[in-house]
Design a protein around this motif. Structure first.
Motif, PDB file in Angstrom:
ATOM      1  N   LYS B 349       0.845  -1.200   0.000  1.00 20.24           N
ATOM      2  CA  LYS B 349       0.000   0.000   0.000  1.00 20.24           C
ATOM      3  C   LYS B 349       0.874   1.241   0.000  1.00 20.24           C
ATOM      4  CE  LYS B 349      -4.222  -1.512   0.092  1.00 20.24           C
ATOM      5  NZ  LYS B 349      -4.854  -1.375  -1.202  1.00 20.24           N
ATOM      6  N   ARG B 350       2.015   1.152   0.683  1.00 12.23           N
ATOM      7  CA  ARG B 350       2.934   2.290   0.770  1.00 12.23           C
ATOM      8  C   ARG B 350       3.441   2.676  -0.617  1.00 12.23           C
ATOM      9  NH1 ARG B 350       8.735   2.848   1.226  1.00 12.23           N
ATOM     10  NH2 ARG B 350       9.253   4.637   2.517  1.00 12.23           N
ATOM     11  N   GLU B 351       3.893   1.670  -1.366  1.00  5.66           N
ATOM     12  CA  GLU B 351       4.387   1.943  -2.718  1.00  5.66           C
ATOM     13  C   GLU B 351       3.281   2.507  -3.588  1.00  5.66           C
ATOM     14  OE1 GLU B 351       5.728  -2.177  -3.336  1.00  5.66           O
ATOM     15  OE2 GLU B 351       7.271  -1.209  -4.558  1.00  5.66           O
ATOM     16  N   GLN B 352       2.075   1.931  -3.451  1.00  7.88           N
ATOM     17  CA  GLN B 352       0.949   2.399  -4.263  1.00  7.88           C
ATOM     18  C   GLN B 352       0.671   3.866  -3.981  1.00  7.88           C
ATOM     19  OE1 GLN B 352      -2.493  -0.082  -3.965  1.00  7.88           O
ATOM     20  NE2 GLN B 352      -1.438  -1.891  -4.713  1.00  7.88           N
ATOM     21  N   PHE B 353       0.715   4.239  -2.678  1.00  9.50           N
ATOM     22  CA  PHE B 353       0.445   5.624  -2.305  1.00  9.50           C
ATOM     23  C   PHE B 353       1.503   6.557  -2.903  1.00  9.50           C
ATOM     24  CE2 PHE B 353       1.174   9.243   0.573  1.00  9.50           C
ATOM     25  CZ  PHE B 353      -0.082   9.826   0.519  1.00  9.50           C
ATOM     26  N   ILE B 354       2.774   6.179  -2.717  1.00  4.83           N
ATOM     27  CA  ILE B 354       3.854   7.043  -3.223  1.00  4.83           C
ATOM     28  C   ILE B 354       3.768   7.146  -4.750  1.00  4.83           C
ATOM     29  CG2 ILE B 354       6.357   7.301  -3.449  1.00  4.83           C
ATOM     30  CD1 ILE B 354       6.677   5.999  -0.744  1.00  4.83           C
ATOM     31  N   ALA B 355       3.619   6.010  -5.409  1.00  5.78           N
ATOM     32  CA  ALA B 355       3.606   6.013  -6.873  1.00  5.78           C
ATOM     33  C   ALA B 355       2.427   6.831  -7.401  1.00  5.78           C
ATOM     34  CB  ALA B 355       3.554   4.589  -7.402  1.00  5.78           C
ATOM     35  N   ALA B 356       1.229   6.611  -6.839  1.00  4.29           N
ATOM     36  CA  ALA B 356       0.038   7.310  -7.335  1.00  4.29           C
ATOM     37  C   ALA B 356       0.154   8.811  -7.095  1.00  4.29           C
ATOM     38  CB  ALA B 356      -1.222   6.754  -6.669  1.00  4.29           C
ATOM     39  N   THR B 357       0.669   9.193  -5.913  1.00  2.08           N
ATOM     40  CA  THR B 357       0.820  10.618  -5.608  1.00  2.08           C
ATOM     41  C   THR B 357       1.823  11.267  -6.558  1.00  2.08           C
ATOM     42  OG1 THR B 357       0.349  10.134  -3.301  1.00  2.08           O
ATOM     43  CG2 THR B 357       1.322  12.265  -3.769  1.00  2.08           C
ATOM     44  N   LEU B 358       2.969  10.601  -6.744  1.00  2.00           N
ATOM     45  CA  LEU B 358       3.987  11.167  -7.634  1.00  2.00           C
ATOM     46  C   LEU B 358       3.462  11.300  -9.063  1.00  2.00           C
ATOM     47  CD1 LEU B 358       7.360   9.501  -6.547  1.00  2.00           C
ATOM     48  CD2 LEU B 358       6.538  11.819  -6.116  1.00  2.00           C
ATOM     49  N   ILE B 359       2.723  10.292  -9.513  1.00  3.55           N
ATOM     50  CA  ILE B 359       2.191  10.353 -10.877  1.00  3.55           C
ATOM     51  C   ILE B 359       1.237  11.539 -11.011  1.00  3.55           C
ATOM     52  CG2 ILE B 359       0.641   9.202 -12.521  1.00  3.55           C
ATOM     53  CD1 ILE B 359       1.909   6.542 -11.523  1.00  3.55           C
ATOM     54  N   SER B 360       0.299  11.677 -10.049  1.00 10.60           N
ATOM     55  CA  SER B 360      -0.684  12.759 -10.193  1.00 10.60           C
ATOM     56  C   SER B 360      -0.030  14.129 -10.098  1.00 10.60           C
ATOM     57  CB  SER B 360      -1.793  12.680  -9.145  1.00 10.60           C
ATOM     58  OG  SER B 360      -1.901  11.422  -8.617  1.00 10.60           O
ATOM     59  N   ILE B 361       1.071  14.238  -9.361  1.00 10.26           N
ATOM     60  CA  ILE B 361       1.689  15.555  -9.223  1.00 10.26           C
ATOM     61  C   ILE B 361       2.647  15.867 -10.369  1.00 10.26           C
ATOM     62  CG2 ILE B 361       3.304  16.936  -7.849  1.00 10.26           C
ATOM     63  CD1 ILE B 361       2.110  15.832  -5.393  1.00 10.26           C
ATOM     64  N   ALA B 362       3.553  14.957 -10.639  1.00  5.25           N
ATOM     65  CA  ALA B 362       4.706  15.333 -11.459  1.00  5.25           C
ATOM     66  C   ALA B 362       4.744  14.687 -12.835  1.00  5.25           C
ATOM     67  CB  ALA B 362       5.993  15.020 -10.703  1.00  5.25           C
ATOM     68  N   VAL B 363       3.742  13.882 -13.170  1.00  3.61           N
ATOM     69  CA  VAL B 363       3.762  13.260 -14.490  1.00  3.61           C
ATOM     70  C   VAL B 363       2.624  13.843 -15.329  1.00  3.61           C
ATOM     71  CG1 VAL B 363       3.695  11.087 -15.765  1.00  3.61           C
ATOM     72  CG2 VAL B 363       4.752  11.166 -13.514  1.00  3.61           C
ATOM     73  N   VAL B 530     -11.196  10.431  -9.531  1.00  4.22           N
ATOM     74  CA  VAL B 530     -12.105   9.326  -9.221  1.00  4.22           C
ATOM     75  C   VAL B 530     -11.332   8.013  -9.001  1.00  4.22           C
ATOM     76  CG1 VAL B 530     -13.942   7.873 -10.163  1.00  4.22           C
ATOM     77  CG2 VAL B 530     -14.092  10.346 -10.368  1.00  4.22           C
ATOM     78  N   VAL B 531     -10.370   7.705  -9.879  1.00  2.00           N
ATOM     79  CA  VAL B 531      -9.632   6.452  -9.674  1.00  2.00           C
ATOM     80  C   VAL B 531      -8.709   6.539  -8.459  1.00  2.00           C
ATOM     81  CG1 VAL B 531      -9.686   5.457 -11.975  1.00  2.00           C
ATOM     82  CG2 VAL B 531      -7.902   7.066 -11.408  1.00  2.00           C
ATOM     83  N   LEU B 532      -8.161   7.736  -8.203  1.00  2.00           N
ATOM     84  CA  LEU B 532      -7.322   7.901  -7.013  1.00  2.00           C
ATOM     85  C   LEU B 532      -8.132   7.629  -5.752  1.00  2.00           C
ATOM     86  CD1 LEU B 532      -5.183  11.144  -7.529  1.00  2.00           C
ATOM     87  CD2 LEU B 532      -4.314   8.869  -7.050  1.00  2.00           C
ATOM     88  N   LEU B 533      -9.325   8.183  -5.734  1.00  2.28           N
ATOM     89  CA  LEU B 533     -10.195   8.014  -4.573  1.00  2.28           C
ATOM     90  C   LEU B 533     -10.494   6.534  -4.363  1.00  2.28           C
ATOM     91  CD1 LEU B 533     -11.680   9.779  -2.538  1.00  2.28           C
ATOM     92  CD2 LEU B 533     -13.669   9.719  -4.027  1.00  2.28           C
ATOM     93  N   ARG B 534     -10.767   5.835  -5.440  1.00  5.58           N
ATOM     94  CA  ARG B 534     -11.093   4.408  -5.358  1.00  5.58           C
ATOM     95  C   ARG B 534      -9.855   3.615  -4.937  1.00  5.58           C
ATOM     96  NH1 ARG B 534     -13.997   2.973 -10.620  1.00  5.58           N
ATOM     97  NH2 ARG B 534     -11.901   2.450 -11.234  1.00  5.58           N
ATOM     98  N   GLN B 535      -8.708   4.013  -5.462  1.00  4.62           N
ATOM     99  CA  GLN B 535      -7.489   3.251  -5.252  1.00  4.62           C
ATOM    100  C   GLN B 535      -6.913   3.489  -3.848  1.00  4.62           C
ATOM    101  OE1 GLN B 535      -6.787   1.191  -7.638  1.00  4.62           O
ATOM    102  NE2 GLN B 535      -5.071   0.309  -6.538  1.00  4.62           N
ATOM    103  N   LEU B 536      -6.954   4.744  -3.394  1.00  4.51           N
ATOM    104  CA  LEU B 536      -6.279   5.069  -2.138  1.00  4.51           C
ATOM    105  C   LEU B 536      -7.220   5.090  -0.942  1.00  4.51           C
ATOM    106  CD1 LEU B 536      -3.992   8.044  -3.294  1.00  4.51           C
ATOM    107  CD2 LEU B 536      -3.370   5.639  -3.097  1.00  4.51           C
ATOM    108  N   GLY B 537      -8.509   5.298  -1.171  1.00  3.11           N
ATOM    109  CA  GLY B 537      -9.433   5.484  -0.054  1.00  3.11           C
ATOM    110  C   GLY B 537      -9.474   6.960   0.325  1.00  3.11           C
ATOM    111  N   VAL B 538     -10.506   7.343   1.111  1.00  2.00           N
ATOM    112  CA  VAL B 538     -10.733   8.762   1.382  1.00  2.00           C
ATOM    113  C   VAL B 538      -9.568   9.399   2.137  1.00  2.00           C
ATOM    114  CG1 VAL B 538     -12.241  10.431   2.517  1.00  2.00           C
ATOM    115  CG2 VAL B 538     -13.219   8.427   1.390  1.00  2.00           C
ATOM    116  N   VAL B 539      -9.098   8.721   3.188  1.00  2.00           N
ATOM    117  CA  VAL B 539      -8.068   9.322   4.046  1.00  2.00           C
ATOM    118  C   VAL B 539      -6.788   9.582   3.266  1.00  2.00           C
ATOM    119  CG1 VAL B 539      -6.663   9.000   6.107  1.00  2.00           C
ATOM    120  CG2 VAL B 539      -9.046   8.211   6.072  1.00  2.00           C
ATOM    121  N   ASN B 540      -6.312   8.555   2.564  1.00  2.00           N
ATOM    122  CA  ASN B 540      -5.072   8.728   1.814  1.00  2.00           C
ATOM    123  C   ASN B 540      -5.238   9.695   0.645  1.00  2.00           C
ATOM    124  OD1 ASN B 540      -3.233   7.244   3.278  1.00  2.00           O
ATOM    125  ND2 ASN B 540      -3.910   5.318   2.364  1.00  2.00           N
ATOM    126  N   MET B 541      -6.441   9.729   0.084  1.00  2.00           N
ATOM    127  CA  MET B 541      -6.704  10.671  -0.996  1.00  2.00           C
ATOM    128  C   MET B 541      -6.568  12.096  -0.480  1.00  2.00           C
ATOM    129  SD  MET B 541      -7.651  11.232  -4.148  1.00  2.00           S
ATOM    130  CE  MET B 541      -7.227  12.934  -4.460  1.00  2.00           C
TER     131      MET B 541
END
Lengths: 80, 564
Positions: B349-363, B530-541
């Motif tokens: 879950k940690r990797e998923q959070f870091i990867a998804a956050t980095l993608i949405s910000i910097a890619v 929408v996919v971030l919310l589904r993938q990470l959950g509300v808190v992590n989103m």
């Protein structure tokens, strides 16, 4: 049990071959590795290693696998 | 079901006629796809699931496969005939269950020129289920597979332990598989070069540089020789007539045509539904979507991407990820939505959070990049380089921070490297069409909707109210005119439209750089959200969103200070 010199995947030279003797690690790591073809008794050839403690690439059966440095370090191989 | 990268998705497409994205690397399928096939007189539902080595899942994608298995009535087990031993582990686990099984012995053509001989009759006898040799890429054996589905059975197999299964597999393989020894071919030596440190690095730089040049060449070529001439010579005169017909002003004119600039339609700045609303998606973004996905498809299908993952592994560990995270990241350069979904191939879950956050910000996605090329490019390529350089630095710095800040550890890389394959043009073009089609079908309606909303809000004066209330941040900190805030708001709908909104503001090159960077980082577009919310959950989103907003304001502020 093969009686060649024992070493780890990280210490092996690229191009060397041997037989896997032991995998030191938890149940998950061991079962994952064996499912991918790396378990005691299997023939293994090191293809390359990346610098800066990068992954080790090996050939087992007909497949090439890339294994992270930490895991590769715990795979014990008897050299030919 | 089957091991990763054995051709499940291709067989699924053959069975159902439903096209799904298939590539030459493990983990292409991260979700399931449903389709229907005719079985005698009935229709049967077929489900394509992610690949897995065992029934003990280690990633979210594998969990999905296991979950779908529990709801199935029959399993088509796709087995890679060139690597029988390893593939049979999952097969034995499947046979120990009560669900009937039929085996597709795929990549059958590869066994011959790899010096592998399989005694089919003996294999069938030992496994006691129908076993059909197939070549999914060409369709060979698919008909037989379908004909034999009614014969699928669940033989009485006792549940074995881990070691017992391997012993059983050893016995089977010894009886059915004969390998003629064969030396390393020159081709194989060459392919090994791509995972050796020195040659591999040179190759990676060459591959990425060539990809970039080809993407630019095709993208610019399509714009300059196809799209621009079409719009300027055919569509502009039509629009001018409509404009005259509408009397050159008024509400409807504002919505459809937008503003007439110096007596002409300006496709970038007019901002009406029929002017910019068509020009931006079709003549600025679509050409780059096509060229990017063509090159990505080629990279995926040759099997190069896992090698890039090996090469990048040590570097990616500094960002709290392992090398395989480079694949979702590259997908993100096309569209962030499949990229966030593809983080499911990461184990924790940690990797998923870091990867998804980095993608949405910097890619930045291809649509946004096309607009950056189109708007910032004319000011000089050094400014485009500034945008990319800044985003890359943010990716590195933020990744390093997240690696230290997010609890947990990063699992090690453990992947199979598929053999190189010459991608068949048919499948490459098929995949390109699917991706282009989904851009047209999903992006264009939102795009036009966004332009409509923008024009209505302008007329109602909503934007100037927002602009005035946020002026301190936007003008003070970022050095942009206060109207630019409307672009940030619209960025939630689509970032390409939003960047287009900066065009009529007559910004300096420096302001455009700041605007592009902030817009790329500020907040994901609604589809990604929408996919971030589904993938990470509300808190992590929420955490991820907080990181996005603060990182973009800080980066924009610093950039503004440096450039002024």
């Amino acid at each position: 049990m093969p009686d060649g010199k024992l070493t780890t995947l990280t210490l092996m030279q690229a191009g060397q071959s041997g037989t896997v003797v032991q995998i030191r690690g938890g149940y998950r790591a061991v079962s994952r590795l064996s499912a991918m073809g790396i378990r005691p008794g299997k023939r293994i050839t090191k293809v390359s290693a990346m610098f800066m403690r990068g992954p080790v690439t090996v050939q087992v059966d007909r497949a090439q696998l890339a294994i992270g440095y930490g895991v590769a370090n715990r795979i014990i191989v008897a050299l030919d | 079901m089957g091991n990763p990268n054995v051709g499940k998705s291709v067989i699924f497409s053959r069975l159902t006629g439903v096209h799904v994205i298939a590539s030459n690397y493990p983990g292409t399928t991260v979700s399931y796809t449903r389709g229907f096939m005719k079985l005698g007189k009935q229709m049967a539902e077929v489900i394509d699931v992610p690949g897995t080595y065992t029934l003990e899942p280690t990633s979210e994608a594998e969990e999905i496969a296991l979950h779908m298995l529990n709801s199935g009535d029959l399993v088509i087990n796709v087995v890679n005939a060139t690597n029988l031993e390893r593939n049979l582990y999952l097969t034995l686990q499947l046979l120990e269950r009560d669900t009937p099984v039929i085996i597709a012995l795929n990549m059958w053509d590869d066994t011959k020129h790899r010096g592998i001989h399989i005694d089919l009759d003996q294999l069938r006898k030992l496994l006691a289920v129908p076993t059909i040799p197939t070549v999914a890429l060409t369709g060979q054996g698919i008909k037989e597979l379908v004909e034999n589905i009614p014969q699928a059975t669940s033989p009485e197999t006792p549940e074995r332990s881990h070691d017992e299964r391997w012993t059983a597999i050893g016995k089977i393989v010894q009886q059915v598989q004969f390998i003629t020894h064969r030396h390393h071919t020159r081709f194989e030596r060459l392919t090994d070069a791509s995972v050796k440190p020195l040659t591999g690095s040179i190759m990676a730089i060459a591959v990425l540089a060539i990809s970039f040049v080809v993407i630019r060449f095709i993208g610019e070529g399509l714009i300059g020789y196809v799209c621009d001439p079409l719009f300027n010579t055919l569509w502009a005169p039509v629009l001018l007539r409509i404009s005259n017909f509408l009397g050159g002003s008024g509400f409807l004119h504002h919505i459809l045509i937008g503003s007439i600039i110096n007596g002409e339609i300006n496709f970038v700045q007019s901002f009406g539904l029929l002017s910019s609303g068509l020009y931006v998606p079709f003549a600025m973004v679509l050409p780059y979507i096509i060229s990017f996905y063509l090159v990505l498809g080629l990279l995926e299908d040759t099997g190069y991407l896992p090698r890039l993952a090996v090469l990048m592994d040590s570097a990616m560990h500094r960002l709290g990820l392992h090398g395989y995270a480079i694949i979702p990241t590259l997908l993100g350069l096309g569209c962030n939505v499949p990229a966030v979904l593809a983080t499911r191939i990461l184990e924790s879950k940690r990797e998923q959070f870091i990867a998804a956050t980095l993608i949405s910000i910097a890619v930045p996605c291809a649509a946004l990049q096309a607009m950056i090329f189109g708007l910032v490019g004319p000011h000089g390529w050094q400014y485009v380089a500034m945008v990319y350089g800044t985003l890359f630095l943010v990716w590195l710095i933020l990744g390093t921070i997240l690696n230290h800040a997010v609890k947990g550890f990063s699992p090690e890389l453990l992947i199979e490297i598929p053999p190189y394959r010459l991608p068949p043009w048919g499948t490459v073009l098929q995949k390109l069409w699917m991706r282009t089609h989904s851009f047209l079908a999903e992006a264009i309606p939102i795009f036009l909707g966004a332009i409509l909303v923008i024009n209505i809000l302008y007329t109602l004066g909503v934007f100037s109210a927002i602009a005035n209330s946020t002026a301190p941040v936007v003008t003070g900190l970022l050095g942009l005119p206060k109207e630019a805030v409307t672009a940030l708001v619209i960025g939630f709908l689509r970032k390409d439209v939003a960047l287009g909104m900066l065009a009529p503001l007559a910004l300096t090159a420096e302001q455009l750089v700041v605007g592009s960077v902030v817009l790329a980082m500020f907040f994901p577009c609604i589809a990604t959200f929408v996919v971030l919310l589904r993938q990470l959950g509300v808190v992590n989103m929420l955490k991820s969103a907080a990181i996005m907003v603060s990182a973009s304001v800080i980066t924009g502020g610093i950039l503004n200070l440096i450039l002024h």
